[in-house]
Scaffold this motif. Structure first.
Motif, PDB file in Angstrom:
ATOM      1  N   UNK A 275     -10.363  23.545 -83.574  1.00 34.21           N
ATOM      2  CA  UNK A 275     -11.004  24.219 -82.433  1.00 34.21           C
ATOM      3  C   UNK A 275     -12.319  23.549 -82.056  1.00 34.21           C
ATOM      4  N   UNK A 276     -12.985  22.933 -83.028  1.00 27.84           N
ATOM      5  CA  UNK A 276     -14.257  22.272 -82.737  1.00 27.84           C
ATOM      6  C   UNK A 276     -14.067  21.045 -81.841  1.00 27.84           C
ATOM      7  N   UNK A 277     -12.842  20.519 -81.778  1.00 29.37           N
ATOM      8  CA  UNK A 277     -12.566  19.359 -80.924  1.00 29.37           C
ATOM      9  C   UNK A 277     -12.519  19.728 -79.451  1.00 29.37           C
ATOM     10  N   UNK A 278     -12.168  20.998 -79.164  1.00 25.98           N
ATOM     11  CA  UNK A 278     -12.033  21.479 -77.790  1.00 25.98           C
ATOM     12  C   UNK A 278     -11.063  20.613 -76.989  1.00 25.98           C
ATOM     13  N   UNK A 279      -9.927  20.292 -77.601  1.00 29.85           N
ATOM     14  CA  UNK A 279      -8.910  19.459 -76.954  1.00 29.85           C
ATOM     15  C   UNK A 279      -8.012  20.321 -76.064  1.00 29.85           C
ATOM     16  N   UNK A 280      -7.665  19.795 -74.888  1.00 31.24           N
ATOM     17  CA  UNK A 280      -6.807  20.512 -73.948  1.00 31.24           C
ATOM     18  C   UNK A 280      -5.342  20.088 -74.058  1.00 31.24           C
ATOM     19  N   UNK A 281      -5.092  18.896 -74.569  1.00 32.08           N
ATOM     20  CA  UNK A 281      -3.732  18.372 -74.669  1.00 32.08           C
ATOM     21  C   UNK A 281      -3.445  18.001 -76.118  1.00 32.08           C
ATOM     22  N   UNK A 282      -2.433  18.645 -76.686  1.00 31.29           N
ATOM     23  CA  UNK A 282      -2.082  18.395 -78.079  1.00 31.29           C
ATOM     24  C   UNK A 282      -0.642  18.823 -78.319  1.00 31.29           C
ATOM     25  N   UNK A 283      -0.147  18.560 -79.512  1.00 36.31           N
ATOM     26  CA  UNK A 283       1.233  18.877 -79.874  1.00 36.31           C
ATOM     27  C   UNK A 283       1.232  19.848 -81.048  1.00 36.31           C
ATOM     28  N   UNK A 284       2.049  20.884 -80.952  1.00 35.18           N
ATOM     29  CA  UNK A 284       2.205  21.844 -82.045  1.00 35.18           C
ATOM     30  C   UNK A 284       3.529  21.592 -82.760  1.00 35.18           C
ATOM     31  N   UNK A 285       3.525  21.778 -84.083  1.00 31.96           N
ATOM     32  CA  UNK A 285       4.716  21.529 -84.891  1.00 31.96           C
ATOM     33  C   UNK A 285       4.990  22.734 -85.788  1.00 31.96           C
ATOM     34  N   UNK A 286       6.272  23.020 -86.007  1.00 29.18           N
ATOM     35  CA  UNK A 286       6.656  24.154 -86.852  1.00 29.18           C
ATOM     36  C   UNK A 286       8.089  23.928 -87.332  1.00 29.18           C
ATOM     37  N   UNK A 287       8.623  24.891 -88.058  1.00 31.30           N
ATOM     38  CA  UNK A 287      10.013  24.817 -88.522  1.00 31.30           C
ATOM     39  C   UNK A 287      10.720  26.135 -88.223  1.00 31.30           C
ATOM     40  N   UNK A 288      12.020  26.064 -88.022  1.00 30.12           N
ATOM     41  CA  UNK A 288      12.880  27.238 -87.837  1.00 30.12           C
ATOM     42  C   UNK A 288      13.985  27.138 -88.869  1.00 30.12           C
ATOM     43  N   UNK A 289      14.104  28.152 -89.715  1.00 28.49           N
ATOM     44  CA  UNK A 289      15.050  28.098 -90.825  1.00 28.49           C
ATOM     45  C   UNK A 289      16.396  28.719 -90.450  1.00 28.49           C
ATOM     46  N   UNK A 290      17.423  28.248 -91.128  1.00 28.52           N
ATOM     47  CA  UNK A 290      18.775  28.764 -90.963  1.00 28.52           C
ATOM     48  C   UNK A 290      18.917  30.068 -91.742  1.00 28.52           C
ATOM     49  N   UNK A 291      20.122  30.630 -91.730  1.00 31.22           N
ATOM     50  CA  UNK A 291      20.394  31.788 -92.564  1.00 31.22           C
ATOM     51  C   UNK A 291      20.420  31.356 -94.029  1.00 31.22           C
ATOM     52  N   UNK A 292      20.527  32.296 -94.942  1.00 32.13           N
ATOM     53  CA  UNK A 292      20.396  32.000 -96.366  1.00 32.13           C
ATOM     54  C   UNK A 292      21.530  31.137 -96.920  1.00 32.13           C
ATOM     55  N   UNK A 293      22.660  31.078 -96.217  1.00 29.70           N
ATOM     56  CA  UNK A 293      23.787  30.304 -96.746  1.00 29.70           C
ATOM     57  C   UNK A 293      23.702  28.819 -96.380  1.00 29.70           C
ATOM     58  N   UNK A 294      22.593  28.394 -95.793  1.00 36.47           N
ATOM     59  CA  UNK A 294      22.407  26.983 -95.451  1.00 36.47           C
ATOM     60  C   UNK A 294      20.941  26.604 -95.637  1.00 36.47           C
TER      61      UNK A 294
END
Length: 286
Positions: free
Chosen positions: A122-141
């Motif tokens: 937040x201290x950078x005050x950047x307007x353009x950036x990329x967010x990364x995350x993960x989405x998990x499958x159901x428990x059988x995979x």
């Protein structure tokens, strides 16, 4: 010749109370119902209902079909009153979300967060950036989707990995190479959100909401392929966004990133009326 009576054949008497009552009755009746004929309503219904069944939002439909000539709020009202064949159950965002359970974080090694916290970002005050995350499958995979989004263009990317581990992520994007590249020159920086604070990456969470329209929770990713993931991503990126003034993320990225970058990501646009944000888009065994 002198006439001693009025020669007007039809005489009228003005009654202020009667006139006011008639005015209010007309005003009330003019505001009741809808301002269109049955034929016009049927024509609009033929456009709206099939697209609602494909998971498209009223805003998306109205952006792609200006001939409907109605505000978004009116479409929600018509659907709610049963004037269209589509029903509220077909509107993905109409249902309320259950409150999320709060889980205690299991992260023990905090050294990786040194000078890379959300506060540092937040201290950078950047307007353009990329967010990364993960989405998990159901428990059988164990398969997982590694997701990214360009916040300015709302361009969404997803990569299928065999398991949610550090090594699997490095196979797609090595953090060190992502920051410096083969030249060793600093070209980007990676920062981490605080644990259990999904609101710090709200843009990608909104994209996950659209992703879950196609791959609901409980869906196994075991038989999912990267080709399927690319198809899902293309449909999400071909959905107009109000934050982009009605443009699609693909069109916005085409202006800023260029066609060569989009081709490198294996992205392509989908025709507006072919955009499908329902599980019918991907058919595979669970």
């Amino acid at each position: 010749m002198k006439i001693n009576h009025c020669t007007i054949a039809h005489k009228y008497r003005y009654d202020a109370r009667f006139a006011d009552r008639k005015y209010r009755e007309l005003l009330s009746s003019s505001r009741a119902g809808i301002n269109m004929t049955r034929h016009q309503l049927h024509q609009k219904d033929q456009i709206v209902t099939p697209l609602i069944a494909q998971g498209q939002s009223p805003y998306q439909i109205l952006i792609n079909h200006p001939e409907l000539d109605m505000p978004v709020r009116s479409m929600y009202t018509y659907i709610d009153k049963g004037l269209f064949t589509a029903r509220n159950v077909g509107l993905k965002r109409q249902a309320k979300f259950k409150p999320r359970k709060c889980h205690k974080t299991q992260i023990k090694d905090r050294e990786v967060f040194t000078n890379r916290t959300y506060a540092d970002f937040c201290s950078l005050e950047s307007n353009s950036y990329v967010q990364m995350d993960t989405v998990k499958s159901s428990r059988d995979s164990q398969k997982t989707l590694l997701t990214m989004i360009f916040t300015e263009e709302k361009l969404f990317l997803a990569f299928l990995i065999n398991r949610c581990t550090k090594g699997a992520v490095r196979a797609v994007f090595d953090p060190e190479e992502l920051e410096t590249g083969i030249t060793g020159i600093q070209r980007s920086s990676i920062y981490y959100c605080d644990p259990m604070r999904s609101g710090q990456k709200g843009t990608i969470e909104q994209a996950h909401t659209m992703l879950r329209m196609i791959l609901p929770k409980g869906t196994s990713f075991e038989f999912l392929t990267q080709w399927d993931v690319n198809l899902i991503v293309n449909h999400i990126n071909s959905t107009p966004r109000e934050s982009l003034d009605g443009k699609t993320p693909y069109d916005a990225a085409l202006e800023t990133l260029g066609e060569d970058v989009l081709k490198a990501f294996q992205l392509k646009p989908i025709s507006p009326d072919e955009v499908n944000l329902t599980p019918k888009l991907i058919r595979f065994k669970k």
